[in-house]
Motif scaffolding. Structure first.
Motif, PDB file in Angstrom:
ATOM      1  N   LEU A 143       0.757  -1.518   0.017  1.00 53.01           N
ATOM      2  CA  LEU A 143      -0.201  -0.173   0.433  1.00 53.01           C
ATOM      3  C   LEU A 143       0.565   1.288  -0.517  1.00 53.01           C
ATOM      4  CD1 LEU A 143      -2.770  -0.798   2.869  1.00 53.01           C
ATOM      5  CD2 LEU A 143      -3.092   0.001   0.021  1.00 53.01           C
ATOM      6  N   ALA A 144       2.381   1.584   1.017  1.00 56.46           N
ATOM      7  CA  ALA A 144       2.393   2.751   1.210  1.00 56.46           C
ATOM      8  C   ALA A 144       3.431   2.902  -0.148  1.00 56.46           C
ATOM      9  CB  ALA A 144       3.526   1.946   1.930  1.00 56.46           C
ATOM     10  N   LEU A 145       3.599   1.605  -1.500  1.00 55.88           N
ATOM     11  CA  LEU A 145       4.643   1.875  -2.656  1.00 55.88           C
ATOM     12  C   LEU A 145       3.438   2.678  -3.614  1.00 55.88           C
ATOM     13  CD1 LEU A 145       7.245   2.267  -3.448  1.00 55.88           C
ATOM     14  CD2 LEU A 145       7.185   0.146  -4.198  1.00 55.88           C
ATOM     15  N   THR A 146       2.567   1.911  -3.623  1.00 55.42           N
ATOM     16  CA  THR A 146       1.728   2.731  -4.492  1.00 55.42           C
ATOM     17  C   THR A 146       0.887   3.880  -4.113  1.00 55.42           C
ATOM     18  OG1 THR A 146       0.554   0.379  -4.482  1.00 55.42           O
ATOM     19  CG2 THR A 146      -0.622   1.800  -5.584  1.00 55.42           C
ATOM     20  N   LYS A 147       1.231   3.992  -2.875  1.00 59.20           N
ATOM     21  CA  LYS A 147       0.672   5.930  -2.219  1.00 59.20           C
ATOM     22  C   LYS A 147       2.172   6.654  -2.089  1.00 59.20           C
ATOM     23  CE  LYS A 147       1.547   7.770   2.271  1.00 59.20           C
ATOM     24  NZ  LYS A 147       0.659   7.254   3.654  1.00 59.20           N
ATOM     25  N   TYR A 148       3.304   6.202  -2.271  1.00 60.98           N
ATOM     26  CA  TYR A 148       4.771   6.685  -2.748  1.00 60.98           C
ATOM     27  C   TYR A 148       4.596   7.276  -3.987  1.00 60.98           C
ATOM     28  CZ  TYR A 148       5.864   5.481   2.295  1.00 60.98           C
ATOM     29  OH  TYR A 148       6.153   5.219   3.143  1.00 60.98           O
ATOM     30  N   TRP A 149       4.368   6.391  -4.713  1.00 66.47           N
ATOM     31  CA  TRP A 149       4.356   6.747  -6.509  1.00 66.47           C
ATOM     32  C   TRP A 149       3.404   7.327  -6.499  1.00 66.47           C
ATOM     33  CZ3 TRP A 149       7.652   5.239 -10.658  1.00 66.47           C
ATOM     34  CH2 TRP A 149       6.600   6.357 -11.511  1.00 66.47           C
ATOM     35  N   THR A 150       1.996   7.986  -6.317  1.00 63.98           N
ATOM     36  CA  THR A 150       1.000   8.660  -6.976  1.00 63.98           C
ATOM     37  C   THR A 150       1.622   9.698  -5.920  1.00 63.98           C
ATOM     38  OG1 THR A 150      -0.266   8.341  -5.228  1.00 63.98           O
ATOM     39  CG2 THR A 150      -0.396   6.523  -6.614  1.00 63.98           C
ATOM     40  N   MET A 151       2.558   9.745  -4.858  1.00 64.01           N
ATOM     41  CA  MET A 151       2.805  11.086  -4.709  1.00 64.01           C
ATOM     42  C   MET A 151       3.577  11.615  -5.847  1.00 64.01           C
ATOM     43  SD  MET A 151       3.161  10.357  -0.236  1.00 64.01           S
ATOM     44  CE  MET A 151       2.153  11.537   0.809  1.00 64.01           C
ATOM     45  N   LYS A 152       4.037  11.538  -5.689  1.00 61.73           N
ATOM     46  CA  LYS A 152       6.005  11.902  -6.664  1.00 61.73           C
ATOM     47  C   LYS A 152       5.233  11.788  -7.601  1.00 61.73           C
ATOM     48  CE  LYS A 152       9.568   9.763  -4.199  1.00 61.73           C
ATOM     49  NZ  LYS A 152      10.735   9.251  -3.793  1.00 61.73           N
ATOM     50  N   GLU A 153       4.303  10.812  -8.830  1.00 58.10           N
ATOM     51  CA  GLU A 153       3.760  11.380  -9.855  1.00 58.10           C
ATOM     52  C   GLU A 153       2.860  12.701 -10.092  1.00 58.10           C
ATOM     53  OE1 GLU A 153       4.687   9.687 -13.045  1.00 58.10           O
ATOM     54  OE2 GLU A 153       2.258   8.904 -13.907  1.00 58.10           O
ATOM     55  N   SER A 154       2.028  13.016  -9.043  1.00 56.70           N
ATOM     56  CA  SER A 154       1.555  13.792  -8.881  1.00 56.70           C
ATOM     57  C   SER A 154       1.989  15.222  -8.676  1.00 56.70           C
ATOM     58  CB  SER A 154       0.241  13.781  -7.548  1.00 56.70           C
ATOM     59  OG  SER A 154       1.173  14.131  -6.526  1.00 56.70           O
ATOM     60  N   PHE A 155       3.572  15.076  -8.213  1.00 56.90           N
ATOM     61  CA  PHE A 155       4.567  15.902  -8.473  1.00 56.90           C
ATOM     62  C   PHE A 155       4.724  16.388  -9.974  1.00 56.90           C
ATOM     63  CE2 PHE A 155       8.659  17.542  -8.721  1.00 56.90           C
ATOM     64  CZ  PHE A 155       8.609  19.076  -7.884  1.00 56.90           C
ATOM     65  N   THR A 156       5.258  15.412 -10.433  1.00 55.42           N
ATOM     66  CA  THR A 156       5.445  15.329 -12.127  1.00 55.42           C
ATOM     67  C   THR A 156       5.140  16.437 -12.072  1.00 55.42           C
ATOM     68  OG1 THR A 156       5.392  13.241 -12.467  1.00 55.42           O
ATOM     69  CG2 THR A 156       7.180  13.176 -11.521  1.00 55.42           C
ATOM     70  N   LYS A 157       3.600  15.797 -12.579  1.00 57.10           N
ATOM     71  CA  LYS A 157       2.736  16.178 -13.481  1.00 57.10           C
ATOM     72  C   LYS A 157       2.347  17.486 -13.307  1.00 57.10           C
ATOM     73  CE  LYS A 157      -1.232  12.914 -14.386  1.00 57.10           C
ATOM     74  NZ  LYS A 157      -2.302  11.910 -14.670  1.00 57.10           N
ATOM     75  N   TYR A 158       1.961  18.244 -11.538  1.00 57.20           N
ATOM     76  CA  TYR A 158       1.744  19.403 -11.209  1.00 57.20           C
ATOM     77  C   TYR A 158       3.671  20.474 -12.071  1.00 57.20           C
ATOM     78  CZ  TYR A 158       3.219  23.266  -8.391  1.00 57.20           C
ATOM     79  OH  TYR A 158       3.768  24.947  -7.642  1.00 57.20           O
ATOM     80  N   ASP A 159       4.198  19.758 -11.542  1.00 58.62           N
ATOM     81  CA  ASP A 159       6.069  20.234 -12.369  1.00 58.62           C
ATOM     82  C   ASP A 159       5.598  20.348 -13.792  1.00 58.62           C
ATOM     83  OD1 ASP A 159       8.441  21.216 -11.886  1.00 58.62           O
ATOM     84  OD2 ASP A 159       8.531  19.163 -13.776  1.00 58.62           O
ATOM     85  N   GLY A 160       4.962  19.743 -14.774  1.00 57.56           N
ATOM     86  CA  GLY A 160       4.938  19.781 -15.901  1.00 57.56           C
ATOM     87  C   GLY A 160       5.541  19.009 -16.884  1.00 57.56           C
ATOM     88  N   GLN A 161       6.598  18.736 -16.302  1.00 56.37           N
ATOM     89  CA  GLN A 161       7.477  17.992 -17.408  1.00 56.37           C
ATOM     90  C   GLN A 161       7.406  16.297 -17.724  1.00 56.37           C
ATOM     91  OE1 GLN A 161      11.666  19.376 -16.530  1.00 56.37           O
ATOM     92  NE2 GLN A 161      11.187  20.382 -15.431  1.00 56.37           N
ATOM     93  N   GLY A 162       6.513  15.220 -16.786  1.00 58.63           N
ATOM     94  CA  GLY A 162       6.174  14.336 -16.503  1.00 58.63           C
ATOM     95  C   GLY A 162       7.211  13.940 -16.080  1.00 58.63           C
ATOM     96  N   LEU A 163       7.370  12.667 -16.061  1.00 57.93           N
ATOM     97  CA  LEU A 163       8.974  11.546 -15.514  1.00 57.93           C
ATOM     98  C   LEU A 163      10.027  12.130 -16.327  1.00 57.93           C
ATOM     99  CD1 LEU A 163       6.830   8.320 -14.441  1.00 57.93           C
ATOM    100  CD2 LEU A 163       8.082  10.251 -13.027  1.00 57.93           C
ATOM    101  N   GLN A 164      10.450  13.112 -16.860  1.00 57.29           N
ATOM    102  CA  GLN A 164      11.809  13.876 -17.030  1.00 57.29           C
ATOM    103  C   GLN A 164      12.120  14.362 -15.785  1.00 57.29           C
ATOM    104  OE1 GLN A 164      12.277  14.542 -20.657  1.00 57.29           O
ATOM    105  NE2 GLN A 164      10.086  13.690 -20.962  1.00 57.29           N
ATOM    106  N   ILE A 165      11.653  14.318 -14.717  1.00 61.23           N
ATOM    107  CA  ILE A 165      12.612  14.429 -13.605  1.00 61.23           C
ATOM    108  C   ILE A 165      13.473  13.260 -12.669  1.00 61.23           C
ATOM    109  CG2 ILE A 165      12.123  17.023 -13.776  1.00 61.23           C
ATOM    110  CD1 ILE A 165      10.276  16.113 -11.502  1.00 61.23           C
ATOM    111  N   ASN A 166      14.403  13.298 -12.163  1.00 63.32           N
ATOM    112  CA  ASN A 166      14.274  11.950 -11.161  1.00 63.32           C
ATOM    113  C   ASN A 166      13.347  11.900 -10.168  1.00 63.32           C
ATOM    114  OD1 ASN A 166      15.526   9.666 -10.008  1.00 63.32           O
ATOM    115  ND2 ASN A 166      17.711  10.104 -10.350  1.00 63.32           N
ATOM    116  N   ILE A 167      13.002  10.910 -10.167  1.00 64.91           N
ATOM    117  CA  ILE A 167      11.310  10.657  -9.003  1.00 64.91           C
ATOM    118  C   ILE A 167      12.545  10.465  -7.999  1.00 64.91           C
ATOM    119  CG2 ILE A 167      11.368   8.308  -9.169  1.00 64.91           C
ATOM    120  CD1 ILE A 167       7.988   8.905 -10.071  1.00 64.91           C
ATOM    121  N   LYS A 168      13.371   9.953  -8.023  1.00 66.18           N
ATOM    122  CA  LYS A 168      14.071   9.581  -6.128  1.00 66.18           C
ATOM    123  C   LYS A 168      14.403  11.245  -5.685  1.00 66.18           C
ATOM    124  CE  LYS A 168      16.474   5.195  -6.649  1.00 66.18           C
ATOM    125  NZ  LYS A 168      18.193   4.564  -6.458  1.00 66.18           N
TER     126      LYS A 168
END
Lengths: 228, 82
Positions: A143-168
């Protein structure tokens, strides 16, 4: 902020075909390229939701809403500087958000391979986040990993560059459902995460995040808005 | 090297609930319905199967157009690992 969710199980083939006709040609061509019907439906539903939520929130006519995408695929409303939309889909759900500030959302179904969850976490989480993750028991980890992923991915989408930025490099409030995102040692935005429909995690990221509520929209209401 | 293709097929066919022969290596990853998260899961699966490591900056679906690109990158990693 307004967030709506629609279930693809309520979206029959006939409705999909009819709804598709009301989309611009370029959008229709894009959604038709999907190999599998459910991917096509999720994507089509997302396109309809972006437009209908914009109609609802802006009070404009359906035909006057034009959606364009930036070079990384992020949708935005053409000729409108103070209205922002974002969309995400996974499993049975498509989710769409509208606000007067920039935002990013992500929904993921909680289906993770039990065996290599730790390896997956290592690829996604920063050192501190990973150490905390390892302290969780197996059921919490999924559950935690799914949550962490959505948190990080929502930021990449907020930022607008998608996964061009290093998720770590995106640091999340991993012990909480709400908090601040830190990117390159700078507080960048707020994030709010919640469980949806029992088996999904949803996260929303924007500069000032308040309470988040998702409204399930009925298919009739959604499709009706295209005809107004 | 044939195993790389087989393992990619195995993962994707399980993910998309389809026959392995149906996995299209030339189709765009997005159009194949592979999300960013699915891509990272696939990368980690391949890392474990072949004892290789993706560079952090390569763990993005956007950097690979299709599964053939991914297969090529995996072959490159496997050769470097020898």
């Amino acid at each position: 902020m307004k967030i709506i969710a629609a279930n693809i199980e309520d979206f029959c083939d006939a409705d999909a075909e009819k709804a598709e006709e009301n989309l611009p040609l370029e959008t229709r061509q894009r959604v038709r390229r999907f190999r599998f019907k459910n991917d096509y439906k999720r994507s089509l539903l997302g396109e309809i939701m972006i437009r209908c939520l914009s109609v609802r929130c802006m009070g404009d006519e359906y035909k006057k809403i034009h959606i364009v995408r930036n070079q990384y695929g992020k949708p935005c409303i053409a000729n409108c500087k103070d209205a922002f939309v974002n969309v995400s889909h996974s499993g049975n759900w498509a989710v769409c958000a509208f606000d007067c500030e920039e935002l990013g959302i992500d929904i993921e179904q909680n289906i993770l391979p039990g065996k290599n969850t730790d390896s997956l976490a290592k690829e996604i989480l920063s050192g501190e986040e990973y150490r905390y993750f390892l302290s969780l028991n197996d059921s919490e980890k999924n559950l935690a990993l799914t949550k962490y992923w959505t948190m990080k991915e929502s930021f990449t989408k907020y930022d607008g560059q998608g996964l061009q930025i290093n998720i770590k490099d995106i640091q999340i409030p991993y012990q909480y459902n709400r908090g601040e995102i830190i990117y390159h040692n700078k507080k960048c935005a707020g994030v709010y995460s919640l469980i949806y429909d029992g088996n999904y995690y949803f996260s929303c990221c924007k500069r000032n995040i308040g309470n988040v509520r998702i409204e399930k929209i009925e298919m009739g209401d959604l499709l009706g808005c295209m005809e107004e | 090297m044939q195993n790389i293709r087989e393992e990619i097929c195995k993962f994707v066919s399980d993910l998309k609930n389809m026959e392995q022969q149906e996995v299209d290596f030339c189709k765009d990853l997005n159009e194949l319905g592979i999300s960013s998260f699915d891509f990272v899961k696939l990368a980690v699966y391949l890392e474990e199967k072949f004892d290789v490591e993706f560079a952090d900056e390569r763990l993005s679906r956007n950097l690979f157009q299709n599964l053939a690109d991914l297969e090529r990158y995996m072959k490159q990693l496997a050769v470097e690992h020898l």
